[in-house]
Design a protein around this motif. Structure first.
Motif, PDB file in Angstrom:
ATOM      1  N   SER C  47       0.699   4.730   7.093  1.00 40.41           N
ATOM      2  CA  SER C  47       1.655   3.751   6.101  1.00 40.41           C
ATOM      3  C   SER C  47       0.979   3.349   4.851  1.00 40.41           C
ATOM      4  CB  SER C  47       2.312   2.498   6.949  1.00 40.41           C
ATOM      5  OG  SER C  47       2.737   1.497   6.110  1.00 40.41           O
ATOM      6  N   SER C  48       1.431   3.285   3.699  1.00 41.61           N
ATOM      7  CA  SER C  48       0.822   2.451   2.477  1.00 41.61           C
ATOM      8  C   SER C  48       1.424   1.317   2.473  1.00 41.61           C
ATOM      9  CB  SER C  48       1.348   3.551   1.632  1.00 41.61           C
ATOM     10  OG  SER C  48       2.716   3.664   1.264  1.00 41.61           O
ATOM     11  N   ARG C  49       2.364   0.693   3.570  1.00 39.60           N
ATOM     12  CA  ARG C  49       2.914  -0.642   3.300  1.00 39.60           C
ATOM     13  C   ARG C  49       2.303  -1.592   4.260  1.00 39.60           C
ATOM     14  NH1 ARG C  49       6.882   0.154  -0.550  1.00 39.60           N
ATOM     15  NH2 ARG C  49       6.377   2.134  -1.506  1.00 39.60           N
ATOM     16  N   ALA C  50       2.155  -2.650   3.899  1.00 39.48           N
ATOM     17  CA  ALA C  50       1.541  -3.652   5.192  1.00 39.48           C
ATOM     18  C   ALA C  50       2.739  -4.066   6.412  1.00 39.48           C
ATOM     19  CB  ALA C  50       1.230  -4.913   4.647  1.00 39.48           C
ATOM     20  N   TYR C 111       1.263  -2.227   9.505  1.00 39.97           N
ATOM     21  CA  TYR C 111       0.062  -2.403   8.475  1.00 39.97           C
ATOM     22  C   TYR C 111      -0.066  -1.175   7.711  1.00 39.97           C
ATOM     23  CZ  TYR C 111      -2.082   0.148  12.522  1.00 39.97           C
ATOM     24  OH  TYR C 111      -2.481   1.193  13.184  1.00 39.97           O
ATOM     25  N   VAL C 112      -1.163  -1.330   6.717  1.00 43.03           N
ATOM     26  CA  VAL C 112      -1.407  -0.251   5.655  1.00 43.03           C
ATOM     27  C   VAL C 112      -2.209   0.650   6.610  1.00 43.03           C
ATOM     28  CG1 VAL C 112      -2.363   0.587   3.858  1.00 43.03           C
ATOM     29  CG2 VAL C 112      -0.868  -1.647   3.630  1.00 43.03           C
ATOM     30  N   ASP C 140      10.399  -2.726   2.012  1.00 43.07           N
ATOM     31  CA  ASP C 140       9.384  -3.641   2.411  1.00 43.07           C
ATOM     32  C   ASP C 140       9.890  -4.834   3.203  1.00 43.07           C
ATOM     33  OD1 ASP C 140       6.897  -2.637   1.333  1.00 43.07           O
ATOM     34  OD2 ASP C 140       7.473  -2.636  -0.638  1.00 43.07           O
ATOM     35  N   ARG C 656      -2.455  -6.438  -1.053  1.00 47.04           N
ATOM     36  CA  ARG C 656      -1.280  -5.683  -0.504  1.00 47.04           C
ATOM     37  C   ARG C 656      -1.654  -5.228   0.893  1.00 47.04           C
ATOM     38  NH1 ARG C 656      -0.253  -1.120  -2.830  1.00 47.04           N
ATOM     39  NH2 ARG C 656      -2.396  -1.052  -3.632  1.00 47.04           N
ATOM     40  N   VAL C 658      -4.395  -3.520   1.942  1.00 46.18           N
ATOM     41  CA  VAL C 658      -5.160  -2.258   1.477  1.00 46.18           C
ATOM     42  C   VAL C 658      -6.472  -2.499   1.859  1.00 46.18           C
ATOM     43  CG1 VAL C 658      -5.546  -0.183   0.318  1.00 46.18           C
ATOM     44  CG2 VAL C 658      -3.354  -1.055   0.030  1.00 46.18           C
TER      45      VAL C 658
END
Ligand code: FAD
Ligand code: FES
Ligand code: FES
Lengths: 150, 266, 744
Positions: C47-50, C111-112, C140, C656, C658
């Protein structure tokens, strides 16, 4: 391409993106260079290339054409270990041993240039290699011991 | 991806020219310590790679000007007695490069220059020494002061078909000093200062090295503070290691220490 | 001269490590050296998103990548996999809530870096390319990234466990005491970072699954895989090759474990997954916020302590990671007598990667907090820090001691350990000196698989060993204890050899193979020698008894071979568990406590905040020392990690979520020239409740070193008008911010 690894002449056909550590491990089956980071930080991919102590994850394989590569496996044997190997073994200078390619080859390189190093020189020479198990105390002791044995 | 392991400078330039003509952005590899792992991780998307490893550009010639090829490593610089005598500043900087024996054997000054990273040792020193880069392409050679090559973090004034074949550095025997602040052996330099004659050059405070003229050796701190406070906000440098405010606070001290070393070396 | 050295060296018995030359000669096999033919390689799409809803996971392009063999996202994986079982007993037993977690999420990422899909391909590169070609469409959702944000808006939805450890009337005492102060402490998130990351090779042959894993808990892994893959346990074999360090990272629970197996089963070929360094750095732990109020007497005695703790453990997970939060709370007030105690912690799930077990296992935070408090009391009373400690330490005659949490501190001699380290410390010139006393509850652990619902895990799990004769004249020892590199193998062999009157090289040790070894907890909580070793001793004794009853003389290669011909291998299996206390009031998770005292000396560059460690001295008590070299080795490693945590190691994330510290250039682990030589002294207080009198060595050293260094920095700062140290890591910006800005 051809190269010489631990005394043996080999011929391989690497991918353009392969690094030297990939070739040594995946094509030639070496267990004496390892991968811990692929970023030049941990040192466990260390080998001597044409006599120079280098991190092989930073070298594109094709660059090593014609080179003489020596890994940890070329140093000594169980019955006749290299003095640095012997010192690391006698001082219990490692636990898991994953970091040894870089640790031992750095020590060998140091002692070739600086036969009686100070502690600061020893620590500096080992600093290209990360060891997470030991705290380096016994490794420093081992290099001192190897220096004294020469 | 095509990779050329050029056997000569000319071969490298031809490969570069071809790649550039095809509209690609070729990657030149000197020591490879920065760009090889970046390629392996896929961060540096390279269509064409030109590796200089077999070009023989590893000569280091010491005359009134010190000339070093693109492949000259930190270790070559450290081991050369002539460099030690005639460019003690360069010697000192190279001796402090981290990453161990291996990185000192593999990393190059030219690579560090072309990477143009604010968190690097070489840049401030090369600027302080008024080094010139020998920039070559298939169509010719030019020399450029290092300071002029550095545009912004990670960017240089090099065309896609150009590479840096080497550096020319005038001898600078006395009165130099170098201090770097880093947080641990593993860390990048945070703030660096190279002192030469009437100036101190700071690394790690802005996107490119900052030359601070020193009207008097006593006024180092004040001169640095004035210089930093005048830096436009967009040029102020910060990274994971430390925010700008920290750099602003320690830089005068690092500069003063470098100048002090320079005084001692007079 | 040279040849003389080498002649002596040719006797490997002189080398402390077993099979030592394999390591120094580069032939030792680690997980990435396991290369079955027709191997496939796994890569993970992350995932690139939290925090986001997964709108769509499109694998079509990935499947078209040359070399890609199979691409799997959550929906399809869930058809094959059952939910993940919790790996530390039931969360309810540590005040926690339970949720159902799948190996790959179907609806939501948290989570990222969370795995979303997996790929099997012909080469690692093809696998990475295919993974990069998976297209994920996110929606998101609000993300919680740090504990302070939770404190600003403490929404109970994020709280996954609450723990309290209370005794006496802290409220009352704090209200009325004459000498009181408050402080806020913070420990940063950090990681374990063994030089070898995680890795697995799974091979399904149609009826049996063989999993090679660089792992601390082969039996637990087998049980987990059986449950998730819905296979009988006997259809799974887990084999552990040499392990390149573990420190908690390589316990059971990460989702890649069942996933790599599933791919092998679906593709009918062996599949390998080797974690990248950046993936390895996602995991972490140890982060905590403490708000304390302390009441003390004018003579430095502690009267009351209240601590409100927030422990952000990352995303919820089944791994033993967030159990550390419980252990932290339960370990207060460490080595000291605090008559009135009120520790309340909230364990908060955030949108960072989940915690994994981290060396220290939550025991380091209370040591840091208590040791800072003791120094603050010393400062406020004008007393010497060592004297303040002496006035508050538990004395030998106070032991066994029931801590407020119910933990039993079995034995120790804390005042002596403190006095000895003060003598041993060389007194080098330095800007600041700090001391710390550490107690480390050790020897915990639970047996393979989940404990029964409703069962209270107050008794530490047993270990087992088998000892048998071999027809080649050797004795084979099989143990459920595994070796992450620390060398417990050496001690186990010595113990067996000692019982049988043999030399260590006649013993063959088998570890880390679920087909051969009796079940055990692997490598956790420093149990290997004290508990696993005791099982070996019992089994070896039983064998020795049998041999003498059979009238066979002393064991030699030929008598062993003869015995095998006449009677077979004479295998003896024994289990060992330390004696549980009769008093059921104890919460007996940890059968013994190791202890130690530390002195750190540091220089602080006042203009930059850079700290240099000048010396670090320890006196360590881990009960009876079976192998001094091993114990010192363990301690060196733990102390080095403690130095890293105190000064430089931190897993930092951006706004974010990361990870920023994704390589060793950002995550600053100590190198040889960051550290001084450590000085170590031993003190032995034998564990009264274990067979061998040994306690654990492995976790202790970390909290003690870290606390002593924090105190040393504080001392240096105090001498030049600085503010008090309340957080780690003490990186230069943090330290400089504590120093007054002087106009130079
Ligand atoms: C473990 C470790 C420790 C390090 N420690 C330090 C340190 O203490 N201080 C420090 O300053 N740095 C450090 N570095 C960073 C770096 O490796 C060195 O500074 C090095 O000098 C870079 O040179 P290189 O030749 O290896 O660069 P390369 O990786 O070969 O190249 C870097 C960049 O320049 C370009 N380039 C290279 N050569 C040319 C050329 N001839 N013409 C045009 N473009 C070119 C490349 O395409 C790439 O973008 C460290 C690196 C590692 C891995
Ligand atoms: S793998 Fe090359 S340095 Fe770590
Ligand atoms: S011995 Fe394990 S990393 Fe060095």
């Amino acid at each position: 391409m051809r190269l010489q690894v631990d005394g043996a002449h080999v011929q391989i056909d690497p991918d353009p993106e392969d690094t030297l550590v990939d070739v040594l491990r995946d094509e030639l089956g070496s267990t004496a260079v390892r991968v811990g980071c692929r970023n030049g930080d941990c040192g466990t991919c260390t080998a001597l290339v044409d006599g120079q102590c280098v991190k092989t994850c930073l070298v594109l394989a094709g660059r090593a054409e014609g080179a003489r590569v020596e890994t940890l496996a070329s140093l000594g044997t169980e019955t006749n270990p290299h003095p640095v190997q012997e010192a690391f073994l006698a001082e219990y200078a490692f636990q898991c041993g994953f970091c040894l390619p870089g640790m031992i080859l750095s020590a060998v390189t140091l002692l070739a240039d600086t036969p009686s190093p100070s502690d600061a020189e020893i620590r500096n020479a080992l600093s290209g290699n990360l060891c997470r198990c030991t705290g380096y105390v016994n490794a420093v002791r081992a290099v001192r011991r190897a220096a004294a044995a020469r | 991806m095509t990779t050329t392991f050029a056997r000569s400078l000319d071969e490298a330039l031809t490969a570069l020219a071809e790649s550039a003509a095809a509209g690609a952005k070729p990657v030149v590899v000197s020591g490879g310590t920065l760009c090889v792992p970046a390629m392996v991780r896929g961060e540096l998307d390279a269509a064409d790679v030109v590796d200089l490893g077999r070009t023989g550009l590893n000569t280091l010639a010491v005359g009134s000007v010190i000339e070093l090829g693109a492949l000259v490593s930190y270790q070559q610089v450290i081991s050369s007695p002539r460099v030690r005598a005639e460019l003690p500043l360069l010697h000192r900087m190279a001796s402090g490069i981290t990453g161990g024996i291996q990185i000192r054997n593999q990393g190059t000054l030219v690579g560090a220059l072309c990477a143009a990273r604010p968190q690097s040792d070489a840049l401030a020193v090369l600027v302080a020494l008024q080094a010139e880069a020998v920039v070559v392409s298939a169509s010719g050679t030019r020399t450029a002061p290092v300071a002029d090559l550095l545009v912004s973090p990670g960017t240089t004034h090099l065309a896609a078909d150009e590479l840096v074949a080497g550096l020319r550095i005038p001898a600078c025997l006395h009165g130099t000093g170098y201090v770097k602040l880093k947080f641990a052996e593993s860390s990048w330099p945070v703030v660096t200062a190279a002192a030469v004659q009437d100036r101190v050059v700071l690394g790690g405070v802005a996107g490119t090295p900052q030359v601070v003229p020193l009207p008097s050796r006593r006024e180092v701190r004040a001169a640095v503070v004035d210089h930093l406070d005048a830096l436009p906000t967009e040029h102020r440098w910060a990274d994971l290691r430390a925010p700008w405010a920290y750099r602003r606070r320690v830089a005068p001290e690092i500069a003063a220490r470098a100048v002090e070393l320079a005084e001692e070396a007079r | 001269m040279m040849s003389a050295v080498n002649a002596a060296a040719a006797d490997p018995a002189r080398w402390p490590k077993r099979n030592a030359f394999e390591f120094a000669g580069g032939t030792a096999v680690f997980i990435d050296d396991v290369r079955p033919s027709v191997l496939l390689h796994m890569a993970v799409v992350r995932s690139s998103r939290a925090h986001a809803r997964l709108r769509r996971v499109d694998t079509a392009q990935a499947k078209a990548v040359p070399g890609a063999v199979r691409v799997l996202e959550g929906r399809e994986a869930s058809l094959h996999l059952r939910p993940l079982p919790y790996q530390f007993g039931d969360p309810e037993m540590i005040g926690g809530r339970r949720i159902v977690l799948e190996a790959l999420p179907v609806d939501e990422v948290r989570y990222v870096g969370e795995p979303i899909a997996i790929v099997a391909a012909e080469s690692p590169r093809a696998a990475r390319r295919a993974a990069a070609a998976v297209v994920v469409d996110y929606e998101d959702l609000p993300a919680l990234l740090d504990a302070r944000a939770f404190l600003a808006d403490p929404d109970p939805i994020h709280v996954i466990a609450e723990n309290e450890v209370v005794s006496g009337a802290a409220d009352e005492v704090l209200r009325t005491a004459e000498h009181r102060f408050g402080a806020e402490f913070a420990l940063g998130r950090s990681s374990t970072a063994p030089i070898e990351p995680r890795g697995y090779v799974a091979a399904w042959d149609g009826t049996r699954l063989t999993v090679h894993a660089t792992h601390q808990q082969p039996h637990q892994l087998r049980t987990e895989l059986a449950e998730v893959l819905d296979l009988p346990a006997h259809a799974i074999r887990v084999v552990v090759p040499n392990v390149g360090g573990a420190f908690g990272l390589k316990m059971t629970g990460p989702v890649e474990e069942p996933l790599v197996c599933l791919l092998s089963m679906l593709c009918g070929r062996p599949v390998k997954w080797i974690e990248s360094r950046a993936e390895c750095f996602l995991g972490g732990g140890r982060e905590q916020l403490h708000q304390v109020e302390v009441a003390h007497a004018a003579d430095g005695r502690l009267l009351a302590l209240r601590d409100q703790v927030v422990i952000p453990v990352g995303a919820e997970a089944v791994s033993p990671g967030w159990r550390q939060a419980y252990v932290s709370t339960a370990s207060f007030p460490t080595a000291y007598v605090v008559p009135h105690l009120d520790i309340r912690s909230r364990v908060v799930a955030t949108n960072l990667p989940p915690w994994h077990s981290c060396r220290g296992f939550g025991k380091e935070a209370p040591v840091f907090v208590m040791e800072r408090i003791l120094d603050m009391v010393a400062r406020r009373t004008g007393l010497d820090p060592a004297e303040v400690r002496r006035r508050n330490l538990l004395r030998p005659e106070d032991l066994p001691h029931r801590m407020a949490s119910g933990y039993r501190m079995d034995s120790a001699d804390l005042p002596t350990v403190l006095n000895r380290v003060l003598e041993l410390d060389g007194g080098a010139e330095a800007d600041g000196v700090g001391i710390a006393v550490e107690v480390t509850p050790e020897g915990g652990g639970h047996a393979g698989g989940r404990s029964r619902p409703g069962a209270t895990p107050t008794v530490a799990a047993p270990e087992a060993a088998a000892v048998l004769l071999r027809s080649d004249g050797q004795v084979e020892v099989r143990t459920g204890v595994t070796n992450p590199g620390g060398g417990n193998d050496i001690a186990l062999v010595r113990l067996a050899a000692g019982e049988l009157g043999l030399s260590p090289d006649s013993i063959r040790l088998v570890q880390g193979d679920t087909d051969l070894c009796p079940p055990g907890t692997g490598n956790a909580s420093s149990r290997g020698v004290a508990i696993g070793g005791a099982a070996v001793v019992l089994a070896a004794r039983a064998l020795a008894d049998t041999v003498s009853r059979l009238g066979a003389g002393p064991l030699t290669e030929s008598t062993i071979a003869e015995l095998v011909v006449r009677y077979g291998p004479l295998e003896h299996v024994r289990e060992y568990r330390p004696d549980p206390p009769e008093d059921l009031e104890y919460r007996y998770s940890y059968p013994y406590f190791s202890s130690g005292a530390y002195v750190a000396r540091v220089d602080v560059d006042r203009a930059t905040g850079r700290v240099r460690l000048r010396s670090l001295t320890a006196v360590h008590d881990c009960g009876r020392v079976i192998e001094p070299v091993l114990v010192e080795g363990q301690l060196h490693g733990a102390m080095a990690m403690g130095v890293g945590l105190a000064l430089s190691e931190e897993s930092r994330f951006d706004a974010r979520g990361v990870l920023q510290a994704s390589s060793f250039k950002e995550y600053l682990a100590p190198r040889a020239n960051d550290l001084p030589d450590f000085v170590i002294g031993h003190h032995e207080t034998r564990a009264p409740h274990t067979l061998l009198g040994a306690k654990g060595a492995g976790e202790s050293g970390l909290g003690g070193a870290l606390a002593a260094i924090a105190n040393a920095v504080d001392d240096a700062l105090a001498r030049c008008g600085g503010r008090e140290v309340t957080s780690i890591p003490l990186d230069p910006p943090t330290v400089l911010a504590l120093l007054p800005e002087v106009d130079q």
